[in-house]
Design an enzyme around this catalytic site. Structure first.
Site, mmCIF file in Angstrom:
data_model
loop_
_atom_site.group_PDB
_atom_site.id
_atom_site.type_symbol
_atom_site.label_atom_id
_atom_site.label_comp_id
_atom_site.label_asym_id
_atom_site.label_seq_id
_atom_site.Cartn_x
_atom_site.Cartn_y
_atom_site.Cartn_z
ATOM 1 C CB VAL A 1 -8.879 27.589 63.775
ATOM 2 C CG1 VAL A 1 -9.833 28.729 64.157
ATOM 3 C CG2 VAL A 1 -9.216 27.074 62.381
ATOM 4 C CE LYS B 1 -8.590 26.939 57.736
ATOM 5 N NZ LYS B 1 -9.682 26.169 57.166
ATOM 6 C CB SER C 1 -5.355 21.912 63.474
ATOM 7 O OG SER C 1 -5.537 20.609 63.995
ATOM 8 N N GLY C 2 -6.843 21.701 60.739
ATOM 9 C CA GLY C 2 -7.369 20.896 59.653
ATOM 10 C C GLY C 2 -6.427 20.910 58.475
ATOM 11 C CG ASP D 1 -13.832 21.312 52.737
ATOM 12 O OD1 ASP D 1 -14.278 20.178 52.445
ATOM 13 O OD2 ASP D 1 -12.967 21.501 53.612
#
Length: 310
Positions: free
Chosen positions: A88, A103, A82-83, A194
């Protein structure tokens, strides 16, 4: 025989890890043995074994027996990460007969859904050895999902935390691979947005893979009044409100390579204000001082890059 019960010979232990389908730290292995031809052969053997196992999965021998939920035609099996951009999951795609990484993120407007799907179509056309392959994208029940090949490996962030700064030649090789990856992304009119250690994986075969295109944008739609991305990797102009660009992707790549070499960021700052002040006053960390074995050509590139960007 498991890797932990393998005989004492380092090469035999490597062979056992390959047989048990366990990740191999090839950089550490190279430091412990000088038998380069045998080591190279084992690395090739690992790639063959990985390809064979991948083919088995593709033939449906790893079809899930249970699932958490459905996302369109995908059977979602278990969370794998996760983020800030979403979660995910490991999932099964019955059309491809393949396990994939899915995702998911929330999208609350039709305009955002349309933009997400359009960007995903662009990503699906990007094919390069060092970029994770995108298989598809869809929006269901207020959530957007993009599914890609399932990479088995370790992030550069985890490898750095585990083993410390990388050898210069390995950093150079990683930089070349990521330059090829970004060239392909930019050639298709996209910016990644990113670039960071957490978003680059070293597969068990040794392949370097650029991941996580959740922040990717088309070049002509990249402008946003909101600063997004990982603070220390953001180019000065992005921090000051300009649009992400090819140039800012390359800046982030430079920060990534600096961190691999030293374990630090070029600017020591805890907040956005501190970082911007450090950039304005050019109070950056010296690569040569942190890494005494830095070749002159590499140190010169770092200095020239900082002068051009700040």
């Amino acid at each position: 025989m498991t890797a932990s019960n393998a005989p004492g010979n380092p090469l035999e232990k490597l062979a056992a890890r390959i047989a048990d389908d366990e990740p191999v730290d090839w950089r550490s292995a190279a430091e412990k043995t000088t038998t380069d031809p045998i080591l190279a052969g084992l690395r090739e053997l690992e790639q063959v074994a990985h390809g064979f196992r991948h083919a088995q999965i593709s033939n449906g021998k790893d079809t899930p027996r249970s699932s958490r939920f459905k996302f369109g035609t995908l059977t979602v099996i278990e969370p794998i990460g996760s983020g800030s951009q979403g979660e995910v999951w490991r999932a099964y795609d019955p059309l491809l007969d393949l396990q994939v990484a899915l995702k998911l993120r929330k999208i609350e407007s039709g305009a955002l859904s349309h933009q997400f799907l359009e960007e995903a179509r662009h990503l699906a056309r990007v094919r390069q050895a060092n970029i994770v392959s995108v298989y598809g994208a869809a929006v269901h029940d207020g959530r957007a999902g993009i599914w890609t090949e399932l990479i088995r490996g370790t992030s550069l962030a985890e490898l750095l935390a585990r083993h410390g700064p990388f050898p210069v030649e390995e950093v150079r090789a990683i930089g070349v691979d990521l330059c090829h990856a970004l060239a392909a992304v930019h050639r298709h009119g996209l910016v990644h947005g990113d670039i960071k250690l957490e978003n680059v994986m070293r597969e068990v075969s040794g392949r370097i893979v650029l991941m996580d295109f959740g922040a990717a944008r088309e070049l002509d739609r990249a402008h946003s009044s909101v600063i997004s991305g990982s603070l220390h990797y953001l180019a000065p102009e992005v921090l000051r409100g300009e649009s992400p660009s090819v140039s800012s992707d390359l800046y982030a790549l430079g920060v990534l390579l600096f961190r691999l070499l030293t374990g630090e960021y070029p600017y020591r700052a805890a907040t956005l204000a501190d970082l911007m002040q450090a950039q304005d006053t050019q109070k950056r960390v010296s690569l040569g001082e942190l890494r005494k074995d830095t070749p002159a050509w590499l140190a010169q590139i770092g200095r020239a890059s900082c002068r051009e960007r700040v």
